[in-house]
Design a protein around this motif. Structure first.
Motif, PDB file in Angstrom:
ATOM      1  N   ILE A 120      15.569  68.547  50.931  1.00 28.52           N
ATOM      2  CA  ILE A 120      15.688  67.502  49.911  1.00 28.52           C
ATOM      3  C   ILE A 120      15.925  66.152  50.584  1.00 28.52           C
ATOM      4  O   ILE A 120      15.291  65.150  50.253  1.00 28.52           O
ATOM      5  N   SER A 123      12.838  64.873  52.685  1.00 34.21           N
ATOM      6  CA  SER A 123      11.732  64.362  51.879  1.00 34.21           C
ATOM      7  C   SER A 123      12.076  62.974  51.342  1.00 34.21           C
ATOM      8  O   SER A 123      11.212  62.091  51.283  1.00 34.21           O
ATOM      9  N   MET A 124      13.337  62.769  50.964  1.00 36.95           N
ATOM     10  CA  MET A 124      13.740  61.454  50.486  1.00 36.95           C
ATOM     11  C   MET A 124      13.674  60.417  51.605  1.00 36.95           C
ATOM     12  O   MET A 124      13.141  59.324  51.424  1.00 36.95           O
ATOM     13  N   LEU A 127      10.176  59.123  52.326  1.00 33.24           N
ATOM     14  CA  LEU A 127       9.730  58.107  51.366  1.00 33.24           C
ATOM     15  C   LEU A 127      10.386  56.764  51.665  1.00 33.24           C
ATOM     16  O   LEU A 127       9.737  55.718  51.633  1.00 33.24           O
ATOM     17  N   TRP A 130       8.938  55.057  54.572  1.00 34.76           N
ATOM     18  CA  TRP A 130       7.626  54.511  54.238  1.00 34.76           C
ATOM     19  C   TRP A 130       7.768  53.146  53.559  1.00 34.76           C
ATOM     20  O   TRP A 130       7.104  52.173  53.917  1.00 34.76           O
ATOM     21  N   VAL A 131       8.667  53.091  52.563  1.00 28.12           N
ATOM     22  CA  VAL A 131       8.792  51.830  51.830  1.00 28.12           C
ATOM     23  C   VAL A 131       9.402  50.758  52.731  1.00 28.12           C
ATOM     24  O   VAL A 131       9.023  49.588  52.652  1.00 28.12           O
ATOM     25  N   GLU A 137       8.912  43.108  50.470  1.00 24.37           N
ATOM     26  CA  GLU A 137       7.991  42.812  49.377  1.00 24.37           C
ATOM     27  C   GLU A 137       7.606  44.090  48.637  1.00 24.37           C
ATOM     28  O   GLU A 137       7.636  44.169  47.408  1.00 24.37           O
ATOM     29  N   VAL A 138       7.239  45.103  49.423  1.00 24.80           N
ATOM     30  CA  VAL A 138       6.825  46.374  48.840  1.00 24.80           C
ATOM     31  C   VAL A 138       7.996  47.031  48.118  1.00 24.80           C
ATOM     32  O   VAL A 138       7.851  47.545  47.005  1.00 24.80           O
ATOM     33  N   ARG A 141       8.515  45.285  44.827  1.00 23.96           N
ATOM     34  CA  ARG A 141       7.493  45.591  43.820  1.00 23.96           C
ATOM     35  C   ARG A 141       7.640  47.000  43.292  1.00 23.96           C
ATOM     36  O   ARG A 141       7.500  47.236  42.098  1.00 23.96           O
ATOM     37  N   THR A 142       7.935  47.930  44.198  1.00 20.65           N
ATOM     38  CA  THR A 142       8.178  49.299  43.748  1.00 20.65           C
ATOM     39  C   THR A 142       9.330  49.289  42.752  1.00 20.65           C
ATOM     40  O   THR A 142       9.283  49.967  41.723  1.00 20.65           O
ATOM     41  N   PHE A 146       9.648  50.697  38.821  1.00 20.25           N
ATOM     42  CA  PHE A 146      10.484  51.832  38.432  1.00 20.25           C
ATOM     43  C   PHE A 146      11.785  51.445  37.745  1.00 20.25           C
ATOM     44  O   PHE A 146      12.243  52.149  36.850  1.00 20.25           O
ATOM     45  N   VAL A 273      17.210  60.581  41.086  1.00 22.37           N
ATOM     46  CA  VAL A 273      16.381  60.572  42.299  1.00 22.37           C
ATOM     47  C   VAL A 273      15.820  59.175  42.522  1.00 22.37           C
ATOM     48  O   VAL A 273      15.915  58.618  43.624  1.00 22.37           O
ATOM     49  N   LEU A 274      15.266  58.585  41.462  1.00 17.95           N
ATOM     50  CA  LEU A 274      14.694  57.246  41.599  1.00 17.95           C
ATOM     51  C   LEU A 274      15.768  56.241  41.999  1.00 17.95           C
ATOM     52  O   LEU A 274      15.563  55.407  42.880  1.00 17.95           O
ATOM     53  N   PHE A 277      16.732  56.673  45.477  1.00 13.52           N
ATOM     54  CA  PHE A 277      15.638  56.210  46.330  1.00 13.52           C
ATOM     55  C   PHE A 277      15.819  54.730  46.630  1.00 13.52           C
ATOM     56  O   PHE A 277      15.691  54.293  47.774  1.00 13.52           O
TER      57      PHE A 277
ATOM     58  N   LEU B 427      10.924  67.436  41.226  1.00 14.54           N
ATOM     59  CA  LEU B 427      11.327  66.543  42.310  1.00 14.54           C
ATOM     60  C   LEU B 427      10.110  66.197  43.176  1.00 14.54           C
ATOM     61  O   LEU B 427       9.882  65.036  43.515  1.00 14.54           O
ATOM     62  N   LEU B 430       7.866  63.857  41.383  1.00 16.41           N
ATOM     63  CA  LEU B 430       8.416  62.505  41.419  1.00 16.41           C
ATOM     64  C   LEU B 430       8.198  61.871  42.794  1.00 16.41           C
ATOM     65  O   LEU B 430       7.859  60.694  42.908  1.00 16.41           O
ATOM     66  N   MET B 431       8.368  62.670  43.835  1.00 16.06           N
ATOM     67  CA  MET B 431       8.135  62.163  45.195  1.00 16.06           C
ATOM     68  C   MET B 431       6.696  61.672  45.316  1.00 16.06           C
ATOM     69  O   MET B 431       6.429  60.616  45.893  1.00 16.06           O
ATOM     70  N   ILE B 434       6.368  58.394  43.452  1.00 18.44           N
ATOM     71  CA  ILE B 434       6.991  57.295  44.204  1.00 18.44           C
ATOM     72  C   ILE B 434       6.075  56.903  45.361  1.00 18.44           C
ATOM     73  O   ILE B 434       5.830  55.718  45.606  1.00 18.44           O
ATOM     74  N   VAL B 437       3.239  54.832  44.133  1.00 14.80           N
ATOM     75  CA  VAL B 437       3.640  53.470  43.765  1.00 14.80           C
ATOM     76  C   VAL B 437       3.948  52.645  45.012  1.00 14.80           C
ATOM     77  O   VAL B 437       3.602  51.460  45.084  1.00 14.80           O
ATOM     78  N   ILE B 438       4.564  53.268  46.023  1.00  9.99           N
ATOM     79  CA  ILE B 438       4.815  52.522  47.272  1.00  9.99           C
ATOM     80  C   ILE B 438       3.482  52.048  47.843  1.00  9.99           C
ATOM     81  O   ILE B 438       3.321  50.883  48.227  1.00  9.99           O
ATOM     82  N   SER B 441       2.088  49.255  45.779  1.00 13.42           N
ATOM     83  CA  SER B 441       2.843  48.012  45.923  1.00 13.42           C
ATOM     84  C   SER B 441       2.434  47.263  47.180  1.00 13.42           C
ATOM     85  O   SER B 441       2.476  46.037  47.214  1.00 13.42           O
ATOM     86  N   GLY B 442       2.050  48.011  48.208  1.00 16.20           N
ATOM     87  CA  GLY B 442       1.677  47.352  49.451  1.00 16.20           C
ATOM     88  C   GLY B 442       0.213  46.951  49.481  1.00 16.20           C
ATOM     89  O   GLY B 442      -0.201  46.191  50.348  1.00 16.20           O
ATOM     90  N   ALA B 455       3.808  43.817  38.983  1.00 16.06           N
ATOM     91  CA  ALA B 455       4.704  43.682  40.132  1.00 16.06           C
ATOM     92  C   ALA B 455       3.914  43.037  41.260  1.00 16.06           C
ATOM     93  O   ALA B 455       3.017  43.675  41.766  1.00 16.06           O
TER      94      ALA B 455
END
Lengths: 360, 495
Positions: A120, A123-124, A127, A130-131, A137-138, A141-142, A146, A273-274, A277, B427, B430-431, B434, B437-438, B441-442, B455
């Motif tokens: 868990i 995986s988080m 992500l 990545w962001v 900026e990204v 916007r994300t 959300f 979760v969001l 994140f 989950l 949702l991943m 996300i 969307v990431i 966004s880029g 956005a």
């Protein structure tokens, strides 16, 4: 440094960064400490929030190029400044590792009993990495996509609970005087003071003159939502809220409409979760930013993955099990986080101002 | 640089025989090249060069005959007289053989005259072309019925007819070492940002390739993020879509030999809009837009949500429904994830087969398709009937998207999300969301954020996203245009 995000985007990020874990965890702890008056706690803690926003903005104005890292180095000398920066980064790593572990434990104990917690968390973190590699900026916007959804979902959970509420439970007020309320407020202030981290993204905000306004709106909004969460939870469960780790999650189980719309716990999970994140990503970003500035890296992107690995390891290093974390959060944790995000900035501000006065 | 190139190019010589020799050398083994001798005024020898099938030969013969009867005086100015006569056929003079080649391939005939060091181009291009027809891939109920064709000039005329102002600019370039495909960058001066046009020109100029067969070739070269599954330019065969884009300050790229025109920059919301939205009543269009957003999510998420709920979150399904699903899944040998994968892959395969097959066999595919995704599959005990429903719903949902290119991205992304949902339940789903969307966004399309105006939030522009604003309501130009944010239409005559 390029100005990239609007102050509204900054507001959204800060809003979610504070709220993500607090709505779920706070009602339980505040009920334990403040009893019947727990719903008032956010009101007093908001003062700490306002003060933190104020000091963050003041420090930003003092700092060379708006960089907090550079401010420490210029005020206390290069060596001491760098040392302080590294310490502050480690402090942030510690705080966010607690939140990440908390997130992992919540998912595992409530939904995926047989899944190893590291799956868990990894995986988080992937992500988040990545962001973060996409830049502020990204991330902003994300967030813009959300965060409104998260907020609306949270509000809907409370709205759907209205028929189940019993307003008489909150009376009498101040049964045991003001001391319990104060105790609870200090814990809630532990969430508000994290807004200090905004200082790292202030240099990216386009409209400087609206930063303070949105900062105060942000604190007010967080306070209001906390108030709603606290009142709803207490009116629903009264003192028994302190027996649950995640009272809002338990509360969501009460929702049942038309024999179809029921078992919305999964929505709570998605919101959580969001929310986490954004919280983890934000901390990840500030750690990444301050570390690359402290070490004066030419190509900072390379440290994103190592930071992720560091976060992953710290989540397991910091405690053996969830009990240890819960113990830490409700006892010494509050003082710890307030020292880092509230007292430390105030001291820095005082010292910098005094130094400048002496020079002048 | 250019002066040097000019020097190296062989120029047309005054001696007709020498020119003829040179042309015959360079057009060796081109059996469709035709040479036609003539005598100007009955005396001066000349020669027409053209390609069979590209040139209007009847008209050429007429010209040739009329030349025979020209009157030349025997003075030294005969060359000037001749040039004056020739100009009455609206022809242009060329100097080099390279220019001659590009004129010949456009279907024009070139006249060489003994004693003149230039060629004379007669615009006689006339080749077989498809008539203007309904746009096949983007049909509307209300709206213009003509679509672009493979002929660049016809396409340009369709745009020019709709924007009758000199501000409509059409810059031409050639791309392709061998194909020399003509590309036109169209924009409205004063609306489109000059930086945008410069950027497009810059990116097009950087293309070095043997040939361009379709605008898709260009698209891949010039998009911002070639690894993204999402299209960063719209391709359309509808002139009204192109004109709407031009009026919004976007640039369009026309390619010869294909009816598909590219529009840039775009955002994801432009891909979810149909030109018909603006022709129907605004309340109805608003409703249809929301329907589209909903089914965009349905197409992306419903199979994975089904897998996630059945595998991990059975308690979320109402008991009655859960019982009926459980009953129908009783005899199914596969877990939900495998079942979903089989069916979705089957559906994609059927759709692909339906597109590629000749029309005569098409009926067979629909019969087989009905068997594979339908009652027969259920009674064979391979898939459950709820799964058939899920596949059917996603299928319909992906047909609802007005642009094929975005539909195909959604269909592709469905599979990784299904896998995530099978591994981590909601989950995982949702991943996946996300992650998407990431990525979005880029993403940028020619510098314009892909998720704009949502956005970053752009006040005034997002009303065209959440609804289809009534035509009489003032609205603002997109921010990337030259006069970004200015009022685009005023209240007008609306009382």
């Amino acid at each position: 440094m390029k100005k990239k995000i609007s102050s509204f985007q900054m507001f959204l990020l800060m809003f979610q960064m504070i709220l993500s874990s607090s709505v779920l965890l706070m009602p339980s702890i505040t009920t334990m400490l403040s009893g019947k008056d727990m719903w008032m706690t956010p009101i007093f803690s908001m003062l700490v929030g306002y003060l933190t926003v104020w000091v963050a903005f003041k420090l930003y104005k003092l700092a060379p190029h708006g960089s907090f890292v550079k401010l420490l180095e210029s005020s206390f000398g290069k060596v001491i400044g760098k040392g302080m920066n590294i310490l502050f980064i480690i402090f942030q790593v510690h705080i966010i590792a607690i939140a990440t572990r908390d997130y992992g434990e919540f998912i595992v104990t409530n939904f995926y009993l047989k899944t190893p917690v590291y799956i868990i968390i990894i995986s988080m973190l992937i992500l988040c990495a990545w962001v973060v590699s996409g830049g502020i900026e990204v991330l902003a916007r994300t967030g813009q996509v959300f965060i409104p959804i998260i907020t609306i979902c949270t509000l809907f959970i409370f709205i759907f609970l209205i028929p189940e509420l019993d307003p008489s439970t909150i009376f009498p007020m101040f049964e045991k005087g003001a001391a319990p309320v104060f105790k609870g407020s200090v814990v809630v202030a532990g969430w508000f003071c994290q807004i200090f981290l905004v200082i790292y993204i202030l240099p990216y905000v386009k409209q400087e003159n609206t930063i303070q306004k949105w900062g105060y709106i942000c604190v007010t909004g967080i306070g209001l939502l906390m108030l709603i969460a606290n009142i709803t939870v207490f009116m629903l469960m009264s003192e028994s809220a302190s027996f649950y780790n995640y009272p809002v999650f338990t509360a969501a189980r009460y929702i049942a409409y038309a024999e179809f719309f029921e078992h919305v716990e999964a929505i709570v999970m998605m919101v959580w979760v969001l929310g986490e994140f954004f919280k983890i990503s934000f901390y990840y970003f500030t750690i990444y930013l301050s570390l690359s500035e402290t070490l004066e890296l030419q190509k900072p992107v390379v440290i994103i993955l190592p930071i992720g690995l560091l976060l992953l390891l710290s989540t397991f290093w910091l405690a053996k099990d969830f009990q240890m974390i819960g113990d830490f959060i409700s006892k010494s944790g509050t003082l710890y986080i307030l020292t880092g995000f509230f007292i430390f900035p105030l001291v820095i501000y005082a010292l910098t101002v005094i130094k400048q006065r002496l020079k002048a | 640089m250019e002066a040097n190139a000019e020097k190296a190019e062989p120029r047309i010589s005054k001696d007709l025989e020498q020119s003829r020799h040179h042309i015959e050398q360079s057009l060796k083994d081109c059996s469709d090249a035709a040479y036609l001798s003539c005598k100007l005024g009955g005396k001066v020898p000349g020669m027409f060069v053209y390609f069979n099938g590209l040139t209007d030969e009847e008209r050429l013969n007429e010209i040739r005959h009329s030349m025979f009867s020209w009157e030349f005086s025997e003075t030294e100015e005969w060359l000037e007289t001749m040039e004056q006569e020739v100009t009455s056929f609206s022809c242009t003079r060329i100097e080099t053989f390279q220019e001659m080649m590009s004129q010949l391939t456009l279907g024009n005939a070139v006249l060489f005259v003994d004693g003149s060091d230039g060629g004379y181009v007669f615009s006689l291009g006339d080749w077989r072309k498809r008539a203007i027809e309904d746009p096949v891939a983007e049909s509307v109920i209300r709206g213009p019925r003509e679509g672009f064709t493979e002929t660049l000039d016809d396409n340009m005329s369709m745009i020019r007819r709709r924007i009758r102002t000199p501000s409509l600019k059409m810059k031409g370039i050639e791309i392709g070492e061998y194909t020399k495909t003509r590309i036109i960058i169209g924009y409205v001066e004063g609306l489109a940002a000059p930086e945008l046009i410069a950027e497009i020109e810059h990116r097009l100029a950087a293309i070095e390739v043997d040939g361009i067969l379709e605008s898709g070739n260009i698209e891949e070269f010039i998009e911002d993020q070639p690894y993204s599954p999402f299209p960063q330019l719209i391709s359309t065969e509808r002139p009204d879509t192109v004109v709407a884009g031009l009026l919004e300050g976007r640039a369009v790229i026309l390619t010869d030999n294909t009816p598909f025109v590219l529009i840039a920059p775009i955002s994801i919301f432009s891909l979810l809009q149909s030109p018909e939205d603006y022709y129907q009543r605004f309340l109805i269009s608003t409703f249809i837009r929301w329907l589209r957003y909903l089914f965009f999510l349905v197409a992306l998420l419903v199979p994975s949500a089904y897998v996630a709920l059945l595998t991990y979150h059975q308690e979320m399904i109402p008991s009655a429904l859960l019982l009926s699903i459980a009953k129908s899944r009783e005899s199914i040998p596969f877990p939900a994830l495998v079942e979903a994968f089989i069916m979705e892959t089957m559906f994609e395969a059927l759709r692909e087969a339906g597109v590629r097959l000749p029309k005569q066999v098409g009926a067979a595919v629909s019969i087989v398709g009905a068997l594979v995704i339908g009652q027969a599959a259920t009674s064979a005990g391979l898939v459950s009937s709820p799964m058939v429903m899920v596949v059917a719903i996603t299928g319909i949902a992906s047909f609802l998207l007005p642009h094929y290119s975005v539909g195909i991205s959604i269909r592709l992304l469905r599979f990784p999300i299904m896998l995530l949902a099978g591994v981590l339940g909601l989950l995982g789903l949702l991943m996946g969301v996300i992650g998407i969307v990431i990525h979005l966004s880029g993403l940028r399309s020619f510098g314009v954020p892909y998720l704009s105006p949502l956005a970053p939030l752009m006040a005034g522009e997002w009303q065209d996203v959440v609804m289809r604003p009534p035509a009489w309501k003032p609205n603002r130009r997109p921010r990337f245009t030259r006069s970004g944010g200015s009022i685009r239409r005023t209240k007008g005559s609306k009382l």
